[in-house]
Scaffold this motif. Structure first.
Motif, PDB file in Angstrom:
ATOM      1  N   LYS A   1      -6.151 -21.772  57.110  1.00 53.88           N
ATOM      2  CA  LYS A   1      -5.457 -22.419  58.222  1.00 53.88           C
ATOM      3  C   LYS A   1      -6.341 -22.442  59.473  1.00 53.88           C
TER       4      LYS A   1
ATOM      5  N   ASP B   1       1.271 -15.041  69.126  1.00 50.29           N
ATOM      6  CA  ASP B   1       1.134 -14.242  67.910  1.00 50.29           C
ATOM      7  C   ASP B   1      -0.056 -13.284  67.953  1.00 50.29           C
TER       8      ASP B   1
ATOM      9  N   LYS C   1      -3.717 -12.142  53.620  1.00 50.14           N
ATOM     10  CA  LYS C   1      -3.506 -13.429  52.955  1.00 50.14           C
ATOM     11  C   LYS C   1      -3.638 -14.641  53.854  1.00 50.14           C
ATOM     12  N   ASN C   2      -4.076 -14.442  55.085  1.00 52.53           N
ATOM     13  CA  ASN C   2      -4.256 -15.562  56.002  1.00 52.53           C
ATOM     14  C   ASN C   2      -5.718 -15.614  56.452  1.00 52.53           C
TER      15      ASN C   2
ATOM     16  N   TRP D   1      -9.664 -12.665  58.801  1.00 53.63           N
ATOM     17  CA  TRP D   1      -8.527 -12.364  57.926  1.00 53.63           C
ATOM     18  C   TRP D   1      -7.411 -11.744  58.734  1.00 53.63           C
ATOM     19  N   TRP D   2      -6.199 -12.240  58.539  1.00 52.45           N
ATOM     20  CA  TRP D   2      -5.053 -11.829  59.339  1.00 52.45           C
ATOM     21  C   TRP D   2      -3.905 -11.448  58.406  1.00 52.45           C
TER      22      TRP D   2
ATOM     23  N   ASN E   1       0.387 -18.703  64.538  1.00 54.37           N
ATOM     24  CA  ASN E   1       0.890 -20.056  64.786  1.00 54.37           C
ATOM     25  C   ASN E   1       0.838 -20.451  66.248  1.00 54.37           C
TER      26      ASN E   1
ATOM     27  N   LYS F   1      -3.874 -18.308  52.264  1.00 54.73           N
ATOM     28  CA  LYS F   1      -3.531 -19.471  53.073  1.00 54.73           C
ATOM     29  C   LYS F   1      -4.681 -19.756  54.036  1.00 54.73           C
TER      30      LYS F   1
ATOM     31  N   MET G   1      -8.360 -17.683  58.649  1.00 54.07           N
ATOM     32  CA  MET G   1      -8.389 -18.645  59.740  1.00 54.07           C
ATOM     33  C   MET G   1      -9.777 -19.281  59.904  1.00 54.07           C
TER      34      MET G   1
ATOM     35  N   LYS H   1      -0.827 -11.316  59.298  1.00 55.88           N
ATOM     36  CA  LYS H   1       0.297 -12.204  59.589  1.00 55.88           C
ATOM     37  C   LYS H   1      -0.237 -13.551  60.026  1.00 55.88           C
ATOM     38  N   GLU H   2       0.579 -14.576  59.906  1.00 57.40           N
ATOM     39  CA  GLU H   2       0.168 -15.924  60.319  1.00 57.40           C
ATOM     40  C   GLU H   2       0.022 -16.013  61.831  1.00 57.40           C
TER      41      GLU H   2
END
Length: 365
Positions: A301, A172, A233-234, A162-163, A168, A299, A236, A165-166
């Motif tokens: 990803k 990052d 909210k991210n 869980w991150w 990409n 999200k 992975m 921030k995104e």
């Protein structure tokens, strides 16, 4: 005459049977002594599937021995903190613990090989390796710490965490404070992440308060239960550091050596039941939990390709360095890698094409 001979012979036979029974009963009693173990877990009761592995073992061992060999499982913190479980077995505070070997890489990086290492074995590979000699290699190492290990649970492939921030690109990752342990943490550190070792029950408040920026745990079922989707909210994937995870029952070596042979066999069987049951539960529970997580606005990803390749390169550098410093790590890891390479060749022929085709059919509805 024949009748008297028969009665006399039958009497001798009956007496012999009584004598044999009298002699056999103490022997049976000695082979089925009353034994009670305490098992300290590294997990809280709220994480019912991974904690439940210890309870599954305890239930099975009791049933296999008609209640003569029993075990009581204690949650993390009830006897010792979760990350101190193996130490409690080494020093004899408890007879056994239910834990992950890689929690103890601070003592020796070789401990990681009992659980999983970055870009290591997948679930099928790991189970096969453990059952065909791998666990014997581990027990040679564990003997230095006064315990033996029984594979006693598995999670399957894990998520990439869980991150807040995104992610990409590789850039990052710089400066991100992440709850991640062991050799995975060392690998992430080479990519600019600041690894933190935090017990499972403390992850949520640490994410919520911003003490950490990211965290990995297991997968959708546990992650949803712990509520991580509320504070990050991210989500992975894949968890390249945990293509699978083996959970061990570590047993004090003196206590293990004292067990009758039948009890040792029962303990191995009970651990195998717990191993299969835990993995089955995660496989059954994760799909629904993942749908609920995505429905909550998370999200989902994959890691970017540059992150995956940089992580792979960093992990190989760590292994090469350990080979020069740690003979035990080198011996076991080389065995794992050779096994993995053979398995990957086989899976490329059979499993992967089948799974890929079925994924394509599912995506078409």
């Amino acid at each position: 005459m024949e009748r008297r001979k028969f009665i006399k012979t039958a009497g001798v036979g009956a007496a012999g049977t009584v004598a044999a029974t009298t002699l056999a009963m103490p022997a049976i009693a000695q082979s089925q002594p009353k034994i009670r173990w305490r098992i300290t877990s590294s997990f809280p009761k709220s994480l019912d599937t991974i904690y439940g592995g210890g309870e599954t073992f305890a239930k099975a061992i009791s049933e296999m021995t008609d209640g003569n060999f029993t075990a009581q499982v204690f949650a993390a913190g009830e006897i010792v903190p979760g990350l101190e479980a193996a130490n409690a077995v080494t020093n004899g505070t408890v007879e056994a613990c239910h834990t992950c070997s890689y929690y103890y890489v601070g003592k020796d990086p070789t401990f990681a090989l009992g659980s999983v290492v970055p870009f290591g074995l997948n679930t099928r590979h790991l189970n096969a390796w453990l059952r065909t000699g791998g666990n014997d290699l581990l027990d040679e190492f564990y003997a230095q710490h006064n315990f033996i290990g029984l594979p006693c649970g598995g999670t399957g492939a894990q998520m990439g965490g869980w991150w807040r921030k995104e992610i990409n690109s590789l850039d990052d990752l710089k400066g991100v404070k992440m709850r991640i342990a062991g050799l995975a943490g060392q690998t992430m550190a080479k990519l600019g992440v600041v690894p933190q070792q935090i017990a499972g029950g403390d992850i949520y408040p640490s994410l919520e308060k911003g003490v950490i920026d990211a965290a990995e745990w297991i997968g959708p079922y546990d992650d949803h239960k712990l509520g991580f989707y509320q504070v990050a909210k991210n989500y992975m994937y894949p968890g390249w550091w945990e293509g699978s995870l083996n959970v061990h029952l570590f047993v004090n070596k003196t206590k293990w050596d004292e067990l009758p042979a039948g009890y040792k066999a029962a303990a191995k069987g009970a651990a195998a039941i717990a191993n299969e049951t835990m993995l089955a539960k995660y496989d059954a529970q994760n799909p629904k939990a993942l749908r609920e997580i995505v429905a909550a606005g998370v999200k989902l990803k994959p890691f970017p390709r540059d992150v995956m390749e940089a992580a792979y390169k960093a992990s190989q550098e760590i292994y090469a360095d350990l080979y020069t410093k740690n003979p035990a790590f080198k011996k076991i890891h080389e065995n794992q890698v050779a096994f993995r390479n053979e398995e990957v060749l086989w899976f490329r022929v059979a499993e992967l094409p089948f799974d890929s085709f079925m994924a394509q059919m599912q995506s078409r509805g």
